[in-house]
Design a protein around this motif. Structure first.
Motif, PDB file in Angstrom:
ATOM      1  N   ASP A  67       0.513  -6.578   3.519  1.00 53.13           N
ATOM      2  CA  ASP A  67       0.543  -5.063   4.079  1.00 53.13           C
ATOM      3  C   ASP A  67       0.269  -4.388   1.913  1.00 53.13           C
ATOM      4  N   TYR A  68      -0.352  -3.005   2.263  1.00 51.42           N
ATOM      5  CA  TYR A  68       0.077  -3.252   0.803  1.00 51.42           C
ATOM      6  C   TYR A  68       1.029  -1.022   0.961  1.00 51.42           C
ATOM      7  N   GLY A  69       1.620  -0.997   0.065  1.00 48.20           N
ATOM      8  CA  GLY A  69       2.138   0.362  -0.108  1.00 48.20           C
ATOM      9  C   GLY A  69       2.739   0.151   1.011  1.00 48.20           C
ATOM     10  N   ASP A  70       3.359   1.975   1.456  1.00 47.02           N
ATOM     11  CA  ASP A  70       4.179   2.004   2.263  1.00 47.02           C
ATOM     12  C   ASP A  70       3.647   2.188   3.347  1.00 47.02           C
ATOM     13  N   ASN A  71       2.700   2.895   3.940  1.00 45.95           N
ATOM     14  CA  ASN A  71       1.871   2.659   4.475  1.00 45.95           C
ATOM     15  C   ASN A  71       0.248   1.808   5.304  1.00 45.95           C
ATOM     16  N   GLY A  72       0.036   0.682   4.579  1.00 46.13           N
ATOM     17  CA  GLY A  72      -0.995   0.093   4.656  1.00 46.13           C
ATOM     18  C   GLY A  72      -1.142  -1.244   4.581  1.00 46.13           C
ATOM     19  N   THR A  91      -9.455  -1.321   4.834  1.00 47.41           N
ATOM     20  CA  THR A  91      -8.202  -0.638   4.902  1.00 47.41           C
ATOM     21  C   THR A  91      -7.854  -0.625   5.944  1.00 47.41           C
ATOM     22  N   ALA A  93      -4.838   2.915   7.048  1.00 49.33           N
ATOM     23  CA  ALA A  93      -3.585   3.624   6.934  1.00 49.33           C
ATOM     24  C   ALA A  93      -2.714   3.895   7.970  1.00 49.33           C
ATOM     25  N   SER A  96       3.672   8.153  10.373  1.00 51.75           N
ATOM     26  CA  SER A  96       4.606   7.773   9.806  1.00 51.75           C
ATOM     27  C   SER A  96       5.242   6.888  10.777  1.00 51.75           C
TER      28      SER A  96
END
Length: 138
Positions: A67-72, A91, A93, A96
């Motif tokens: 995972d990376y960031g909140d939604n990746g 990658t 994305a 919500s």
């Protein structure tokens, strides 16, 4: 001979189905960009492309997945297509709800990416997905 951890075996060896987060993610994707002759739209089409791409890979030697960031989500690996080394960064994305919304796949070096694209065009010849990949060496 068995594959090292993080690496799928060459096509000549039996390939167990590894836990492959990107393949799981694409069931919900709205679009994916692979060679950039326009985005592939719809989960069935994106899944078909990701599955076909994986079949072209002689192996996958993962440098990173996670995972990376909140939604990746990101994965990076090296492979070969028809003996040509290829570096791939995927990658994802997520929306919500945590489902894959967009998928972008980058390939390097350029010559190997062009070979990959031509091979994908051959795999999808006669289907609407073929238009997303290069038809010849021009």
């Amino acid at each position: 001979m068995s594959a090292a951890p993080g690496r799928t075996p060459p096509a000549s060896e039996p390939r167990p189905e590894p836990h492959h987060p990107v393949l799981e993610e694409v069931h919900h994707v709205s679009q994916g960009s692979f060679i950039d002759n326009g985005p592939v739209r719809g989960p069935e089409a994106v899944h078909a492309v990701v599955t076909a791409a994986r079949e072209l890979c002689e192996f996958q030697d993962f440098a990173h997945t996670g995972d990376y960031g909140d939604n990746g989500f990101i994965e990076e690996y090296r492979t070969q297509v028809k003996g040509e080394p290829l570096h791939v960064v995927v990658t994802v994305a997520r929306n919500s709800a945590g489902e894959c919304e967009k998928l972008v796949v980058n390939h390097r070096p350029r010559n190997a990416m062009l070979l990959f694209s031509r091979e994908m065009h051959r795999k999808f010849a006669g289907t609407p997905l073929a238009e997303h990949f290069l038809a010849d060496e021009s």
